[in-house]
Design a protein around this motif. Structure first.
Motif, PDB file in Angstrom:
ATOM      1  N   ARG A  21      45.817  29.126  53.932  1.00 19.83           N
ATOM      2  CA  ARG A  21      44.891  30.249  53.877  1.00 19.83           C
ATOM      3  C   ARG A  21      44.123  30.195  52.569  1.00 19.83           C
ATOM      4  NH1 ARG A  21      45.088  35.912  52.328  1.00 19.83           N
ATOM      5  NH2 ARG A  21      43.994  37.238  53.831  1.00 19.83           N
ATOM      6  N   SER A  22      42.812  30.311  52.651  1.00 24.33           N
ATOM      7  CA  SER A  22      41.970  30.375  51.469  1.00 24.33           C
ATOM      8  C   SER A  22      41.138  31.645  51.539  1.00 24.33           C
ATOM      9  CB  SER A  22      41.033  29.162  51.390  1.00 24.33           C
ATOM     10  OG  SER A  22      41.759  27.969  51.276  1.00 24.33           O
ATOM     11  N   LEU A  23      40.844  32.223  50.390  1.00 21.61           N
ATOM     12  CA  LEU A  23      40.027  33.433  50.367  1.00 21.61           C
ATOM     13  C   LEU A  23      39.077  33.403  49.175  1.00 21.61           C
ATOM     14  CD1 LEU A  23      41.000  35.648  47.962  1.00 21.61           C
ATOM     15  CD2 LEU A  23      42.992  35.774  49.455  1.00 21.61           C
ATOM     16  N   HIS A  24      38.001  34.144  49.327  1.00 18.15           N
ATOM     17  CA  HIS A  24      37.094  34.381  48.197  1.00 18.15           C
ATOM     18  C   HIS A  24      36.622  35.821  48.282  1.00 18.15           C
ATOM     19  CE1 HIS A  24      34.600  32.791  44.883  1.00 18.15           C
ATOM     20  NE2 HIS A  24      33.931  33.902  45.137  1.00 18.15           N
ATOM     21  N   MET A  25      36.684  36.506  47.153  1.00 18.34           N
ATOM     22  CA  MET A  25      36.276  37.899  47.070  1.00 18.34           C
ATOM     23  C   MET A  25      35.156  38.026  46.050  1.00 18.34           C
ATOM     24  SD  MET A  25      38.681  41.241  46.472  1.00 18.34           S
ATOM     25  CE  MET A  25      38.926  40.977  44.720  1.00 18.34           C
ATOM     26  N   ALA A  26      34.157  38.849  46.367  1.00 14.35           N
ATOM     27  CA  ALA A  26      33.055  39.110  45.445  1.00 14.35           C
ATOM     28  C   ALA A  26      32.672  40.572  45.554  1.00 14.35           C
ATOM     29  CB  ALA A  26      31.853  38.220  45.769  1.00 14.35           C
ATOM     30  N   ALA A  27      32.107  41.121  44.482  1.00 14.09           N
ATOM     31  CA  ALA A  27      31.722  42.531  44.468  1.00 14.09           C
ATOM     32  C   ALA A  27      30.478  42.722  43.615  1.00 14.09           C
ATOM     33  CB  ALA A  27      32.871  43.384  43.923  1.00 14.09           C
ATOM     34  N   THR A  28      29.794  43.828  43.861  1.00 12.95           N
ATOM     35  CA  THR A  28      28.564  44.105  43.115  1.00 12.95           C
ATOM     36  C   THR A  28      28.821  44.463  41.660  1.00 12.95           C
ATOM     37  OG1 THR A  28      28.658  46.392  43.934  1.00 12.95           O
ATOM     38  CG2 THR A  28      27.289  44.838  45.173  1.00 12.95           C
ATOM     39  N   ASN A  29      30.082  44.664  41.281  1.00 14.04           N
ATOM     40  CA  ASN A  29      30.396  44.904  39.863  1.00 14.04           C
ATOM     41  C   ASN A  29      30.476  43.610  39.068  1.00 14.04           C
ATOM     42  OD1 ASN A  29      32.823  43.852  40.768  1.00 14.04           O
ATOM     43  ND2 ASN A  29      33.985  45.756  40.531  1.00 14.04           N
ATOM     44  N   GLY A  30      30.239  42.477  39.732  1.00 15.14           N
ATOM     45  CA  GLY A  30      30.215  41.196  39.047  1.00 15.14           C
ATOM     46  C   GLY A  30      31.421  40.316  39.303  1.00 15.14           C
ATOM     47  N   PHE A  31      32.426  40.830  40.000  1.00 19.43           N
ATOM     48  CA  PHE A  31      33.607  40.001  40.232  1.00 19.43           C
ATOM     49  C   PHE A  31      33.320  38.930  41.282  1.00 19.43           C
ATOM     50  CE2 PHE A  31      37.473  38.737  42.372  1.00 19.43           C
ATOM     51  CZ  PHE A  31      38.248  38.365  41.285  1.00 19.43           C
ATOM     52  N   SER A  32      33.872  37.749  41.076  1.00 18.64           N
ATOM     53  CA  SER A  32      33.813  36.682  42.065  1.00 18.64           C
ATOM     54  C   SER A  32      34.975  35.736  41.806  1.00 18.64           C
ATOM     55  CB  SER A  32      32.483  35.919  41.962  1.00 18.64           C
ATOM     56  OG  SER A  32      32.416  34.897  42.940  1.00 18.64           O
ATOM     57  N   GLY A  33      35.826  35.543  42.803  1.00 19.35           N
ATOM     58  CA  GLY A  33      36.976  34.661  42.613  1.00 19.35           C
ATOM     59  C   GLY A  33      37.661  34.347  43.917  1.00 19.35           C
ATOM     60  N   GLY A  34      38.350  33.216  43.954  1.00 18.36           N
ATOM     61  CA  GLY A  34      39.064  32.827  45.166  1.00 18.36           C
ATOM     62  C   GLY A  34      40.214  31.883  44.877  1.00 18.36           C
ATOM     63  N   TYR A  35      41.057  31.675  45.868  1.00 13.10           N
ATOM     64  CA  TYR A  35      42.177  30.742  45.758  1.00 13.10           C
ATOM     65  C   TYR A  35      42.715  30.468  47.154  1.00 13.10           C
ATOM     66  CZ  TYR A  35      44.948  35.079  46.035  1.00 13.10           C
ATOM     67  OH  TYR A  35      45.477  36.290  46.411  1.00 13.10           O
ATOM     68  N   GLY A  36      43.597  29.491  47.252  1.00 17.55           N
ATOM     69  CA  GLY A  36      44.221  29.161  48.526  1.00 17.55           C
ATOM     70  C   GLY A  36      45.726  29.024  48.371  1.00 17.55           C
ATOM     71  N   ARG A  37      46.429  29.102  49.495  1.00 13.22           N
ATOM     72  CA  ARG A  37      47.877  28.924  49.472  1.00 13.22           C
ATOM     73  C   ARG A  37      48.314  28.270  50.774  1.00 13.22           C
ATOM     74  NH1 ARG A  37      50.363  32.972  47.572  1.00 13.22           N
ATOM     75  NH2 ARG A  37      48.781  34.555  47.267  1.00 13.22           N
ATOM     76  N   THR A  38      49.459  27.596  50.722  1.00 10.16           N
ATOM     77  CA  THR A  38      50.033  26.969  51.904  1.00 10.16           C
ATOM     78  C   THR A  38      51.466  27.446  52.103  1.00 10.16           C
ATOM     79  OG1 THR A  38      50.806  25.058  50.627  1.00 10.16           O
ATOM     80  CG2 THR A  38      48.632  24.887  51.661  1.00 10.16           C
ATOM     81  N   SER A  39      51.985  27.216  53.302  1.00 12.09           N
ATOM     82  CA  SER A  39      53.372  27.581  53.601  1.00 12.09           C
ATOM     83  C   SER A  39      53.925  26.661  54.677  1.00 12.09           C
ATOM     84  CB  SER A  39      53.438  29.032  54.094  1.00 12.09           C
ATOM     85  OG  SER A  39      54.749  29.357  54.539  1.00 12.09           O
ATOM     86  N   THR A  40      55.145  26.194  54.475  1.00 15.03           N
ATOM     87  CA  THR A  40      55.875  25.422  55.476  1.00 15.03           C
ATOM     88  C   THR A  40      57.210  26.113  55.727  1.00 15.03           C
ATOM     89  OG1 THR A  40      54.886  23.316  54.814  1.00 15.03           O
ATOM     90  CG2 THR A  40      56.976  23.202  55.979  1.00 15.03           C
ATOM     91  N   SER A  41      57.609  26.231  57.000  1.00 16.80           N
ATOM     92  CA  SER A  41      58.865  26.936  57.298  1.00 16.80           C
ATOM     93  C   SER A  41      59.605  26.266  58.450  1.00 16.80           C
ATOM     94  CB  SER A  41      58.597  28.403  57.638  1.00 16.80           C
ATOM     95  OG  SER A  41      57.781  28.513  58.788  1.00 16.80           O
ATOM     96  N   LEU A  42      60.921  26.426  58.418  1.00 21.40           N
ATOM     97  CA  LEU A  42      61.820  25.963  59.479  1.00 21.40           C
ATOM     98  C   LEU A  42      62.868  27.025  59.716  1.00 21.40           C
ATOM     99  CD1 LEU A  42      62.632  22.234  58.535  1.00 21.40           C
ATOM    100  CD2 LEU A  42      61.479  23.009  60.621  1.00 21.40           C
ATOM    101  N   SER A  43      63.229  27.243  60.986  1.00 23.21           N
ATOM    102  CA  SER A  43      64.274  28.229  61.266  1.00 23.21           C
ATOM    103  C   SER A  43      64.988  27.896  62.568  1.00 23.21           C
ATOM    104  CB  SER A  43      63.680  29.652  61.351  1.00 23.21           C
ATOM    105  OG  SER A  43      62.797  29.754  62.448  1.00 23.21           O
ATOM    106  N   ALA A  44      66.159  28.491  62.723  1.00 25.37           N
ATOM    107  CA  ALA A  44      66.942  28.311  63.946  1.00 25.37           C
ATOM    108  C   ALA A  44      67.727  29.570  64.234  1.00 25.37           C
ATOM    109  CB  ALA A  44      67.885  27.122  63.823  1.00 25.37           C
ATOM    110  N   VAL A  45      67.792  29.931  65.518  1.00 21.67           N
ATOM    111  CA  VAL A  45      68.700  30.968  66.003  1.00 21.67           C
ATOM    112  C   VAL A  45      69.697  30.270  66.918  1.00 21.67           C
ATOM    113  CG1 VAL A  45      68.932  33.131  67.263  1.00 21.67           C
ATOM    114  CG2 VAL A  45      66.860  32.690  65.918  1.00 21.67           C
TER     115      VAL A  45
END
Length: 451
Positions: free
Chosen positions: A161-185
């Protein structure tokens, strides 16, 4: 790292702001999110589900005075962005005034951060469905290798997932993250004698994952330990919450000190600021900057710089969990805890949490308890948010003379969270990779309803 890179998301968020200005918004903020997810499920030896999804979402919040509106879409065409902004402005003009709505002042905004230090994205990229299926089948085989296990449901997943946020107050920034998972019932027995339990792990980096063999064997072991479960005694006993479920206790406290609940005056913790909520010597620390941890982030949902802080210090509650709006309502500054999605305004929530650990292991807590209940899983919840009265279904093991005696199920644990949290005794077994690190916890004087 992604098919749609962060700069493209930046372009989308700024295009939304420009469209909002043209439509008549006084101020606005915008969020563009791109995500990919792959999941595999194996059931009874067969491939039950194989899913892959990817897409982009955009969200826009516009403000006209103290009136605000939020809109979102999954179409990123210029025509859609223009229509989205016009709709948002029209909605805002009709919305009721909210005296606490508004963007951050420019002086409050995060201006620099170190994404490399946070290390939120695995550079190895998407593993592919075949790799995930192979891992899930390894988990399944490991669980079925234990005598008595009759069925296994195994799953493997990857997301980015990657995101970028910006606003009229001058903010602008973004980043990404990953995830790997395993499970068993894993399942054993049949009919009313059927028992089940699970094991699962997730990491940002696939290389940090434990082996499928470990996960499958642990699911089987936990399931087989449940065979012969009975209802425990009814009465007042000590309870040890296993590390698997102990974080729920801290979760109840965090919910109670959330700015939304405090601003409504509906929380059992509303009068506890500056007062003892945990035993002396214990702290509850939020640290959004832990490396390779799924909830870490450089800035919050309103562009404020995140920081480490002691929510509870030496047992004393030092502050609420606030975003800008709840902070304004309470006459306090934001604690940079705003979370948001594309379709709603920000709301307060926490990131990585650490409860002070003790000096002994879980087995030592059981010896200290003597006789009582070890809880390993919980079902259902009845928590009165105003009074803190607590009642939860549980299962686990009855303990006699500090040793596990037999498995138990179908019981209810009851108490009051204000009193319970003041009596907690922690072990030292919190798992280092978790976002919320809470060890096993002993609490005496709990009411148990069983047989």
């Amino acid at each position: 790292m992604t098919p749609l890179s962060t700069p493209s998301l930046s372009d989308l968020s700024h295009a939304l702001l420009e469209a909002a200005r043209r439509a008549g918004a006084e101020t606005a903020d915008a969020l563009a999110v791109q995500g990919t997810a792959v999941s595999i499920e194996i059931r009874k030896g067969a491939l039950e589900t194989a899913e892959r999804s990817e897409g982009v979402e955009i969200g826009l919040r516009v403000l006209i005075g103290r009136r605000q509106a939020c809109v979102s879409a999954s179409d990123t065409s210029t025509a859609t962005i223009t229509a989205l902004a016009e709709r948002a402005v029209a909605m805002a003009r009709e919305a009721p005034e909210d005296p606490n709505a508004g963007l951050a002042d420019a002086s409050q905004l995060a201006t620099a951060w170190d994404l490399a230090a946070l290390d939120l994205a695995d550079p190895a990229g998407e593993p592919g469905a075949a790799v995930l299926e192979a891992s899930a089948r390894e988990v399944e085989a490991a669980a079925l290798g234990s005598a008595g296990i009759t069925q296994v449901e195994a799953s493997a997943a990857y997301s980015q997932r990657s995101l970028h946020m910006a606003a009229t107050n001058g903010f602008s920034g973004g980043y990404g993250r990953t995830s790997t998972s395993l499970s068993a019932v894993a399942f054993t027995g049949s009919g009313t004698d059927m028992q089940r339990d699970y094991a699962g792990e997730g990491r940002i980096y696939a290389l940090d994952m434990p082996s499928p063999l470990e996960i499958g064997r642990l699911a089987a072991e936990r399931t087989l330990q449940r065979v012969g479960s009975v209802k425990p005694k009814t009465g007042t006993f000590a309870v040890v919450y296993d590390e698997r479920v102990a974080a729920s206790l801290v979760g109840h406290l965090l919910s109670a000190i959330n700015g939304s609940s405090i601003a409504r005056g509906s929380s059992w913790a509303r009068d506890l600021l500056g007062k003892q909520v945990l035993p002396a010597g214990m702290s509850l620390i939020e640290d959004p900057h832990r490396s390779r941890i799924g909830s870490s982030r450089p800035f919050d949902g309103e562009g404020l710089a995140t920081r480490r802080r002691e929510i509870v210090a030496d047992g004393v509650l030092t502050g609420w969990v606030l975003d800008l709006a709840t902070g304004r309502k309470l006459g306090m500054p934001s604690t940079a805890n705003a979370m948001r999605g594309t379709s709603a305004p920000p709301s307060p929530s926490t990131t990585n949490i650490d409860l002070t650990q003790g000096s002994v292991g879980r087995d030592d807590l059981l010896k200290q308890m003597g006789t009582g209940l070890l809880v390993t899983s919980m079902i259902g919840s009845t928590i009165n948010p105003t009074t803190g009265d607590y009642s939860r279904g549980a299962s686990g093991f009855w303990v006699e003379n500090g040793q596990l005696a037999y498995p138990v199920h179908e019981c209810t644990i009851a108490g009051n969270l204000k009193d319970m949290l003041l009596r907690i005794v922690p072990a030292n077994d919190a798992r280092a990779h978790l976002s919320t690190r809470v060890p096993s916890i002993l609490i005496d004087g709990m009411t148990l309803a069983g047989a």
